[in-house]
Design a protein around this motif. Structure first.
Motif, PDB file in Angstrom:
ATOM      1  N   GLN A 299      17.984  21.272 -23.732  1.00  0.00           N
ATOM      2  CA  GLN A 299      19.347  21.305 -23.208  1.00  0.00           C
ATOM      3  C   GLN A 299      20.210  22.262 -24.015  1.00  0.00           C
ATOM      4  O   GLN A 299      20.127  22.302 -25.244  1.00  0.00           O
ATOM      5  CB  GLN A 299      19.950  19.900 -23.228  1.00  0.00           C
ATOM      6  N   ARG A 300      21.043  23.010 -23.325  1.00  0.00           N
ATOM      7  CA  ARG A 300      21.950  23.955 -23.979  1.00  0.00           C
ATOM      8  C   ARG A 300      23.391  23.505 -23.769  1.00  0.00           C
ATOM      9  O   ARG A 300      23.836  23.299 -22.647  1.00  0.00           O
ATOM     10  CB  ARG A 300      21.760  25.363 -23.397  1.00  0.00           C
ATOM     11  N   THR A 301      24.098  23.338 -24.879  1.00  0.00           N
ATOM     12  CA  THR A 301      25.511  22.978 -24.825  1.00  0.00           C
ATOM     13  C   THR A 301      26.339  24.251 -24.854  1.00  0.00           C
ATOM     14  O   THR A 301      26.133  25.121 -25.702  1.00  0.00           O
ATOM     15  CB  THR A 301      25.891  22.076 -26.005  1.00  0.00           C
ATOM     16  N   GLU A 302      27.281  24.358 -23.915  1.00  0.00           N
ATOM     17  CA  GLU A 302      28.088  25.564 -23.756  1.00  0.00           C
ATOM     18  C   GLU A 302      29.571  25.232 -23.879  1.00  0.00           C
ATOM     19  O   GLU A 302      30.080  24.360 -23.166  1.00  0.00           O
ATOM     20  CB  GLU A 302      27.818  26.196 -22.382  1.00  0.00           C
ATOM     21  N   TRP A 303      30.255  25.911 -24.794  1.00  0.00           N
ATOM     22  CA  TRP A 303      31.717  25.842 -24.868  1.00  0.00           C
ATOM     23  C   TRP A 303      32.253  26.975 -24.011  1.00  0.00           C
ATOM     24  O   TRP A 303      31.928  28.139 -24.225  1.00  0.00           O
ATOM     25  CB  TRP A 303      32.215  26.019 -26.292  1.00  0.00           C
ATOM     26  N   ILE A 304      33.116  26.673 -23.070  1.00  0.00           N
ATOM     27  CA  ILE A 304      33.539  27.655 -22.081  1.00  0.00           C
ATOM     28  C   ILE A 304      34.985  28.086 -22.360  1.00  0.00           C
ATOM     29  O   ILE A 304      35.865  27.256 -22.583  1.00  0.00           O
ATOM     30  CB  ILE A 304      33.420  27.083 -20.659  1.00  0.00           C
ATOM     31  N   PHE A 305      35.205  29.414 -22.330  1.00  0.00           N
ATOM     32  CA  PHE A 305      36.516  29.981 -22.625  1.00  0.00           C
ATOM     33  C   PHE A 305      36.949  30.922 -21.506  1.00  0.00           C
ATOM     34  O   PHE A 305      36.113  31.581 -20.882  1.00  0.00           O
ATOM     35  CB  PHE A 305      36.475  30.770 -23.945  1.00  0.00           C
ATOM     36  N   ASP A 306      38.259  30.995 -21.290  1.00  0.00           N
ATOM     37  CA  ASP A 306      38.803  31.963 -20.342  1.00  0.00           C
ATOM     38  C   ASP A 306      38.444  33.372 -20.823  1.00  0.00           C
ATOM     39  O   ASP A 306      38.587  33.689 -22.007  1.00  0.00           O
ATOM     40  CB  ASP A 306      40.325  31.802 -20.256  1.00  0.00           C
ATOM     41  N   LYS A 307      37.999  34.216 -19.904  1.00  0.00           N
ATOM     42  CA  LYS A 307      37.513  35.538 -20.283  1.00  0.00           C
ATOM     43  C   LYS A 307      38.627  36.484 -20.724  1.00  0.00           C
ATOM     44  O   LYS A 307      38.354  37.483 -21.391  1.00  0.00           O
ATOM     45  CB  LYS A 307      36.737  36.161 -19.119  1.00  0.00           C
ATOM     46  N   GLU A 308      39.865  36.187 -20.375  1.00  0.00           N
ATOM     47  CA  GLU A 308      40.970  37.073 -20.734  1.00  0.00           C
ATOM     48  C   GLU A 308      41.806  36.516 -21.882  1.00  0.00           C
ATOM     49  O   GLU A 308      42.132  37.237 -22.826  1.00  0.00           O
ATOM     50  CB  GLU A 308      41.847  37.327 -19.511  1.00  0.00           C
ATOM     51  N   THR A 309      42.161  35.240 -21.815  1.00  0.00           N
ATOM     52  CA  THR A 309      43.027  34.660 -22.844  1.00  0.00           C
ATOM     53  C   THR A 309      42.236  33.993 -23.963  1.00  0.00           C
ATOM     54  O   THR A 309      42.795  33.688 -25.015  1.00  0.00           O
ATOM     55  CB  THR A 309      43.958  33.610 -22.228  1.00  0.00           C
ATOM     56  N   GLY A 314      36.588  23.985 -21.620  1.00  0.00           N
ATOM     57  CA  GLY A 314      35.797  22.765 -21.598  1.00  0.00           C
ATOM     58  C   GLY A 314      34.391  23.048 -22.073  1.00  0.00           C
ATOM     59  O   GLY A 314      34.089  24.127 -22.599  1.00  0.00           O
ATOM     60  N   GLU A 315      33.515  22.088 -21.892  1.00  0.00           N
ATOM     61  CA  GLU A 315      32.128  22.292 -22.280  1.00  0.00           C
ATOM     62  C   GLU A 315      31.193  21.608 -21.294  1.00  0.00           C
ATOM     63  O   GLU A 315      31.590  20.727 -20.536  1.00  0.00           O
ATOM     64  CB  GLU A 315      31.866  21.776 -23.699  1.00  0.00           C
ATOM     65  N   ARG A 316      29.958  22.056 -21.288  1.00  0.00           N
ATOM     66  CA  ARG A 316      28.949  21.425 -20.444  1.00  0.00           C
ATOM     67  C   ARG A 316      27.606  21.523 -21.131  1.00  0.00           C
ATOM     68  O   ARG A 316      27.392  22.361 -22.014  1.00  0.00           O
ATOM     69  CB  ARG A 316      28.900  22.085 -19.068  1.00  0.00           C
ATOM     70  N   THR A 317      26.697  20.653 -20.724  1.00  0.00           N
ATOM     71  CA  THR A 317      25.322  20.672 -21.208  1.00  0.00           C
ATOM     72  C   THR A 317      24.411  20.918 -20.019  1.00  0.00           C
ATOM     73  O   THR A 317      24.477  20.186 -19.017  1.00  0.00           O
ATOM     74  CB  THR A 317      24.951  19.351 -21.900  1.00  0.00           C
ATOM     75  N   VAL A 318      23.592  21.950 -20.116  1.00  0.00           N
ATOM     76  CA  VAL A 318      22.726  22.362 -19.013  1.00  0.00           C
ATOM     77  C   VAL A 318      21.266  22.261 -19.453  1.00  0.00           C
ATOM     78  O   VAL A 318      20.919  22.659 -20.568  1.00  0.00           O
ATOM     79  CB  VAL A 318      23.037  23.811 -18.584  1.00  0.00           C
ATOM     80  N   GLN A 319      20.430  21.715 -18.593  1.00  0.00           N
ATOM     81  CA  GLN A 319      19.001  21.696 -18.865  1.00  0.00           C
ATOM     82  C   GLN A 319      18.458  23.096 -18.589  1.00  0.00           C
ATOM     83  O   GLN A 319      18.513  23.586 -17.458  1.00  0.00           O
ATOM     84  CB  GLN A 319      18.288  20.677 -17.966  1.00  0.00           C
ATOM     85  N   VAL A 320      17.947  23.747 -19.621  1.00  0.00           N
ATOM     86  CA  VAL A 320      17.450  25.115 -19.429  1.00  0.00           C
ATOM     87  C   VAL A 320      15.941  25.213 -19.594  1.00  0.00           C
ATOM     88  O   VAL A 320      15.338  26.219 -19.209  1.00  0.00           O
ATOM     89  CB  VAL A 320      18.141  26.102 -20.390  1.00  0.00           C
ATOM     90  N   LYS A 321      15.329  24.162 -20.146  1.00  0.00           N
ATOM     91  CA  LYS A 321      13.873  24.122 -20.287  1.00  0.00           C
ATOM     92  C   LYS A 321      13.366  22.765 -19.854  1.00  0.00           C
ATOM     93  O   LYS A 321      14.046  21.753 -20.008  1.00  0.00           O
ATOM     94  CB  LYS A 321      13.460  24.379 -21.744  1.00  0.00           C
ATOM     95  N   GLY A 322      12.165  22.739 -19.289  1.00  0.00           N
ATOM     96  CA  GLY A 322      11.581  21.479 -18.877  1.00  0.00           C
ATOM     97  C   GLY A 322      11.051  20.709 -20.064  1.00  0.00           C
ATOM     98  O   GLY A 322      10.567  21.277 -21.038  1.00  0.00           O
ATOM     99  N   THR A 323      11.178  19.373 -20.017  1.00  0.00           N
ATOM    100  CA  THR A 323      10.636  18.510 -21.064  1.00  0.00           C
ATOM    101  C   THR A 323       9.956  17.319 -20.406  1.00  0.00           C
ATOM    102  O   THR A 323      10.072  17.089 -19.206  1.00  0.00           O
ATOM    103  CB  THR A 323      11.737  18.000 -22.013  1.00  0.00           C
ATOM    104  N   SER A 324       9.272  16.532 -21.238  1.00  0.00           N
ATOM    105  CA  SER A 324       8.592  15.340 -20.724  1.00  0.00           C
ATOM    106  C   SER A 324       9.523  14.136 -20.688  1.00  0.00           C
ATOM    107  O   SER A 324       9.159  13.079 -20.188  1.00  0.00           O
ATOM    108  CB  SER A 324       7.380  15.014 -21.606  1.00  0.00           C
TER     109      SER A 324
END
Length: 358
Positions: A299-309, A314-324
């Motif tokens: 899982q990858r945790t991402e802190w998200i920022f406005d591209k201009e300011t 906010g943040e999100r956690t995305v499954q980027v690799k398969g696991t058991s």
């Protein structure tokens, strides 16, 4: 920016005596759920072997700092089982927000991670934060935070497991500057009027109050040293726990501008931190992300920022690799957890909002 080879790894830093409190404390943010999931996984395996399967649901990660703080959890392992049981009762059998509708699994396009440019990005984010000191809170006022949030979890009923996501919903919290009084309004966790979250627990790094945040060092090295020291022994690794702790401070509190700037510069020193050019928060806002992958969970945790300011969105956690884990049902591209900060302000009374002060 990874730790310099000529300097000790931040996790090897030692802090002075007296930095860590000697009294029993609650588990750090996220650790209650971490241990609870392990117990629930063991229960699941035991039930598989016994052939008994009551209906159950297991969430990935509830995002409710006040409810975690409401339970004083000692670090001692002998008390952990009782603490976990308390958590199960509070959240229902799942650990997720009970009473919420569930629907199709939240998914996303997995953005490309790039180690190049992350230090420069964090420098720009830090400078933007430092230019915005933020309002000052005084006794009698409250820190108001409004978020949109949802999570994905495995639900098992009558031996059949499926992946569902909670409905995107709004969470509102109020906290006094000293951290001793609070209020929560959230579907499933509260009724229409909300729940009082008064606490006698003294705030500290993983359950910070506004006043406590003002005492933290704004030198990035000293701040990161404190984070590694206080979170030692928690999480899948020292680096992962440091990144999680900073993310919690950014998303679940209201740090002053100078402290936010120091947190970003500290994050740049954690190994494994990368840049993701495009990520979407729970409110549908696109931004650039600072992220870190947990290899064990995929899982990858991402802190998200406005591209201009470069405002924190906010943040999100995305499954980027398969696991058991979870019987392999959590697939790459699924959003495990997402939270968007839609309002953060100082208000003059409990249950007041910036748009309604009556």
């Amino acid at each position: 920016m990874n730790a310099s080879p000529s300097q000790p790894h931040p996790a090897e830093w030692q802090e002075t005596e007296g930095l860590l409190p000697t009294v029993e404390r609650e588990l750090p943010a996220g650790r209650h759920q971490f241990h609870k999931e392990r117990l629930m996984a063991q229960i699941h395996d035991d039930l598989d072997n016994s052939g008994s399967h009551p209906a159950r649901t297991r969430a990935a990660k509830p995002r409710n700092p006040f409810l975690r703080r409401a339970i004083v959890l000692p670090v001692a392992a002998c008390a952990l089982t009782g603490a976990i049981v308390t958590g199960v009762r509070m959240f229902g059998t799942s650990g997720s927000v009970t009473g919420l509708a569930t629907g199709p699994v939240l998914t996303t396009r997995i953005g490309t991670a790039d180690v190049h440019g992350v230090s420069q990005l964090l420098d720009r984010i830090s400078l933007a934060a430092q230019e915005n000191p933020g309002p000052q809170a005084s006794a009698g006022q409250y820190i108001y935070i409004e978020t949109k949030t949802a999570s994905t979890h495995v639900r098992t009923v009558d031996d059949k497991s499926s992946v569902v996501s909670d409905a995107l919903h709004t969470r509102q919290t109020w906290q006094s500057p000293d951290g001793h009084k609070g209020w929560l309004i959230e579907p499933g966790n509260t009724d229409s009027t909300g729940t009082s979250l008064d606490s006698k627990v003294e705030p500290y790094l993983n359950a910070p109050s506004y006043d406590y945040l003002a005492t933290l060092p704004t030198d990035p090295d000293a701040l990161l040293k404190k984070i590694y020291t206080e979170t030692k022994g928690h999480g899948p690794s020292p680096d992962a726990e440091a990144f999680t702790t900073i993310g919690d401070l950014l998303s679940q509190s209201y740090p002053p501008g100078r402290l936010s700037a120091a947190l970003y510069r500290a994050a740049a020193k954690i190994p494994g931190v990368v840049k993701v050019d495009d990520a979407v928060d729970a409110a549908g806002r696109h931004g650039v992300a600072v992220a870190r992958l947990d290899e064990a969970s995929g899982q990858r945790t991402e802190w998200i920022f406005d591209k201009e300011t470069f405002t924190f969105l906010g943040e999100r956690t995305v499954q980027v690799k398969g696991t058991s884990g979870d019987h392999g049902l959590i697939k790459p591209g699924m959003i495990v957890d997402t939270e968007a900060v839609t309002e953060r302000a100082i208000v003059n009374g409990m249950k007041q909002t910036p748009s309604h002060t009556g």
